[in-house]
Design a protein around this motif. Structure first.
Motif, PDB file in Angstrom:
ATOM      1  N   SER A   3      -3.650  -2.899   0.964  1.00 44.45           N
ATOM      2  CA  SER A   3      -3.154  -1.931  -0.004  1.00 44.45           C
ATOM      3  C   SER A   3      -4.171  -1.701  -1.112  1.00 44.45           C
ATOM      4  O   SER A   3      -4.784  -2.646  -1.622  1.00 44.45           O
ATOM      5  CB  SER A   3      -1.847  -2.430  -0.620  1.00 44.45           C
ATOM      6  N   ALA A   8       3.198   3.690  -0.913  1.00 45.88           N
ATOM      7  CA  ALA A   8       2.302   2.637  -0.433  1.00 45.88           C
ATOM      8  C   ALA A   8       0.888   2.781  -0.969  1.00 45.88           C
ATOM      9  O   ALA A   8       0.116   1.821  -0.952  1.00 45.88           O
ATOM     10  CB  ALA A   8       2.280   2.632   1.095  1.00 45.88           C
ATOM     11  N   ASP A  60       7.753  -2.547  -1.182  1.00 44.40           N
ATOM     12  CA  ASP A  60       8.734  -1.488  -1.371  1.00 44.40           C
ATOM     13  C   ASP A  60       9.899  -2.008  -2.221  1.00 44.40           C
ATOM     14  O   ASP A  60       9.943  -3.197  -2.565  1.00 44.40           O
ATOM     15  CB  ASP A  60       9.188  -0.913  -0.026  1.00 44.40           C
ATOM     16  N   HIS A  86       4.620  -3.175   2.221  1.00 49.13           N
ATOM     17  CA  HIS A  86       4.578  -1.902   2.925  1.00 49.13           C
ATOM     18  C   HIS A  86       3.964  -2.056   4.320  1.00 49.13           C
ATOM     19  O   HIS A  86       2.924  -2.713   4.486  1.00 49.13           O
ATOM     20  CB  HIS A  86       3.740  -0.889   2.135  1.00 49.13           C
ATOM     21  N   ASP A  87       4.605  -1.460   5.301  1.00 48.54           N
ATOM     22  CA  ASP A  87       4.082  -1.374   6.671  1.00 48.54           C
ATOM     23  C   ASP A  87       3.945  -2.729   7.352  1.00 48.54           C
ATOM     24  O   ASP A  87       3.206  -2.859   8.329  1.00 48.54           O
ATOM     25  CB  ASP A  87       2.719  -0.651   6.693  1.00 48.54           C
TER      26      ASP A  87
END
Length: 529
Positions: free
Chosen positions: A290, A470, A476, A482-483
C-alpha cells in the motif's frame, strides 16, 4: 468460568497472582525453546499489548482457539522490581532508548513484553472523544463503521472487566493533590484520573510494573484469561512476516530468541496488533505494498516540568499519574497531567551538576513533576532500517511548538502559585532554574525550535490508517488489510488521527469492536477455513 483475575492470596510466603497459575503448556517460552515449533489455531494474534490482549480474549471468549505471538518476554508480577535500568532493559524496546529522528531526536517508549506498554504505563482510561469520531467520519468516511454507538458497549465491557475507576483519595498522593488544588484555584477544569485499577496500594511503581498486580494490564488480565480458555502464547518470538498466499493470510512466521523457527497457522485469520511502529514493518515484510503504509504517523509529544517546594511531596507514594485536565485540549491542543517519576528518571530533569545536582537529589522528597502532552498536527513516517529494526522520522511543527511553549509556561506559573521556590522548565535558551513567577515570562518567549525542548513520545498513531480508498489507506473500515483476505490490524496504527487524550482505552475499545465483528463473521460462516 470467571473473567476476573485472582485477587491474590498468600502462598509459600509470597503473594500469588493470576500470572503464577497458568494452564500447563499454555506458554511456549522462546528464551528456552530447543526445537522448531509448528502449531495451528482458529486465529493467530501478533502482539499481546492493549490491542492484542483485548483481541485475543474477545476471540477466545467467542469459542475460537487463539494463538498469541509476542516478541518480548513475560515479566511476572513476582519478578517486578523498582530498578529502572533492570526493568527497562528487560521489557522496553531498545531499553527505552528508541528514537524518532527529524529536526530533533525524540525518545519513544514502547513496551516489548507480554502486556506491551500496559505493563509499564499508568493504566489511564479515556474513551475516544466524540469529536475525534466525528472527524473520522467527516474526513475519512468512517461514520457508518466507527461510531460512538458501536464503541460504547465495548467500553462498558472493558470497564467492567478491568475495574476502571477514579483514583481514590487514599492513594492520590501529594503530587496529584497539589495539581488538582492549584488547577481549581485557576478555574481549570480538572479531575482525578480514571484508571484500570483493582486495589492500588499507591506504590508509585507504575512505570516499572505494578508489584501487586493492582494495575490491570494485559499480562495479569486478558492474556492469562485467554490462556484459561485454551489459548497459547509464544513469548520471546519475533515475527518475521505473515505468510500470505493466494491473496489470503495463512500463518505467522517467527523466530525464537534461541533461533528456532516458530510457525503458527491460522484457520481463519491473522490479527496484527504489534503497535504503530512494528505493525507497518511486519505488513511490509509480508508483501503489503500500500502507498499509505508507513505514512501519516503521529504522536503526542510530551514534556514535563519539575518544581522544588518547601512542603513535602513524596512522589514515591501515590498513583503514578493520578490527576489531569483536558481544559485546553480543543482550544490550545494540549492536555495537562501529573507524573510521579522515580529518582532514576527524575534525575534527568534536575538541573545542575556535581554538588548542585547532589543537593537537589537530597531534596527529592520535595519535588513535584507535572506534564503536558500536545495534540500534534505533524505527521511522520515509519520504515525499516538497514540490517533490520525500525526507522521513524518525525518533526514537530511550529503550531505544535507554540502549544508546548504555552503549556510549559502555564505549568510553571501554576507551580509558583502553588508555592514552588524553583521551577525547572527544561527548555534550551531559557534559564534551567526559574526562581520567581516573573521569570516565567522568559518561557513565553522561548525559541520555536524542536531542538530546544525535551520531548518524549509515548502515544503513537497512524502508519497503517483506516479508510475506504486503498490508494490512501492500509485497512478498510472492517479492519481488514485491503485486498488481503484473513489479515486484520487492530492497534492504533489504524487510527486516522491522534486523539488528544491517552489512547490505551480507545485502542482497546477499537480492538474489541474489531475482534467482536471478526468472531461474528467466523461464527456466521462468512469467513471460510
Amino acid at each position: 468460568m470467571s473473567t476476573r483475575p485472582n485477587d491474590g492470596h498468600e502462598h509459600a510466603g509470597k503473594p500469588h497472582h493470576v500470572d503464577d497459575a497458568l494452564p500447563e503448556g499454555a506458554v511456549v517460552d522462546g528464551e528456552t525453546l530447543t526445537r522448531a515449533i509448528d502449531d495451528i489455531f482458529d486465529v493467530v494474534v501478533v502482539g499481546s499489548g492493549a490491542a492484542g490482549g483485548t483481541a485475543a480474549y474477545t476471540l477466545a471468549s467467542a469459542g475460537l482457539s487463539v494463538g498469541i505471538v509476542e516478541e518480548g518476554p513475560w515479566m511476572r508480577t513476582r519478578d517486578m522490581q523498582e530498578d529502572v535500568h533492570d526493568v527497562f532493559s528487560r521489557v522496553m524496546r531498545m531499553s527505552g532508548l528508541q528514537m524518532l529522528r527529524g529536526k530533533a531526536f525524540m525518545p519513544v517508549l514502547q513496551g516489548r513484553c507480554v502486556g506491551g506498554s500496559t505493563l509499564v504505563n499508568s493504566a489511564i482510561a479515556w474513551r475516544i472523544p466524540e469529536d475525534v469520531v466525528d472527524e473520522w467520519h467527516a474526513r475519512f468516511g468512517l461514520g457508518t463503521h466507527i461510531t460512538m454507538r458501536a464503541l460504547e458497549p465495548q467500553f462498558d465491557a472493558l470497564e467492567r472487566d478491568l475495574s476502571v475507576s477514579e483514583v481514590s483519595d487514599e492513594v492520590l498522593g501529594e503530587n496529584n493533590r497539589l495539581f488538582v488544588e492549584q488547577a481549581k484555584r485557576r478555574g481549570i477544569v480538572t479531575q482525578p484520573m480514571r484508571r484500570y485499577d483493582r486495589g492500588c496500594k499507591g506504590s508509585g511503581q507504575c512505570l516499572t510494573g505494578c508489584p501487586h498486580a493492582a494495575k490491570q494490564g494485559m499480562s495479569v488480565t486478558y492474556v492469562p484469561w485467554t490462556l484459561a480458555r485454551g489459548g497459547r502464547i509464544f513469548t520471546s518470538c519475533r515475527v518475521e512476516r505473515v505468510d500470505v498466499r493466494g491473496g489470503r493470510a495463512r500463518s505467522v512466521l517467527a523466530r525464537s530468541a534461541t533461533g528456532h523457527h516458530v510457525t503458527v497457522h491460522a484457520r481463519y485469520a491473522v490479527v496484527v496488533a504489534a503497535s504503530t511502529v512494528q505493525t507497518p514493518n511486519i505488513l511490509r515484510r509480508s508483501g503489503v505494498r500500500s502507498r499509505a503504509l508507513g505514512r501519516h504517523f503521529q504522536v503526542h509529544p510530551a514534556l514535563s516540568l519539575g518544581g522544588l517546594f518547601d512542603r513535602p511531596i513524596e512522589m514515591t507514594f501515590g498513583a503514578t499519574q493520578g490527576a489531569e485536565s483536558i481544559h485546553f485540549r480543543s482550544t490550545d491542543r494540549f492536555k495537562l497531567e501529573t507524573i510521579s517519576l522515580p529518582p532514576h528518571l527524575a534525575g534527568a530533569r534536575l538541573p545542575g551538576v556535581g554538588y548542585e545536582l547532589g543537593s537537589r537529589l537530597a531534596q527529592f522528597g520535595h519535588v513535584a513533576v507535572w506534564a503536558a502532552q500536545v495534540r500534534s498536527r505533524a505527521e511522520g513516517t515509519v520504515g525499516e532500517a538497514w540490517g533490520g529494526g525500525d526507522r521513524i522520522r518525525y518533526s514537530v511543527e511550529e503550531d505544535d511548538l507554540r502549544a508546548a511553549r504555552k503549556a510549559t509556561a502555564l505549568i510553571a506559573r501554576m507551580m509558583f502559585e502553588a508555592g514552588a521556590r524553583e521551577v525547572w522548565p527544561s527548555i534550551f535558551g531559557v534559564p534551567s532554574i526559574l526562581r520567581s513567577i516573573d521569570e516565567v515570562a522568559l518561557v513565553d518567549e522561548a525559541p520555536l525550535d524542536p531542538r530546544a525542548y525535551n520531548f518524549i513520545a509515548t502515544h503513537l498513531f497512524g502508519a497503517a490508517r483506516m479508510g475506504h480508498d486503498a490508494s490512501s489507506s492500509v485497512v478498510d473500515p472492517d479492519f481488514r488489510v485491503h485486498d488481503t483476505e484473513g489479515l486484520f490490524v487492530v492497534d492504533s496504527s489504524v487510527f486516522p488521527t491522534n486523539l488528544g487524550v491517552n489512547p490505551q482505552h480507545s485502542i482497546m475499545g477499537m480492538s474489541k469492536l474489531a475482534a467482536s465483528r471478526l468472531a461474528a463473521r467466523i461464527r456466521g460462516g462468512r469467513i471460510a477455513a
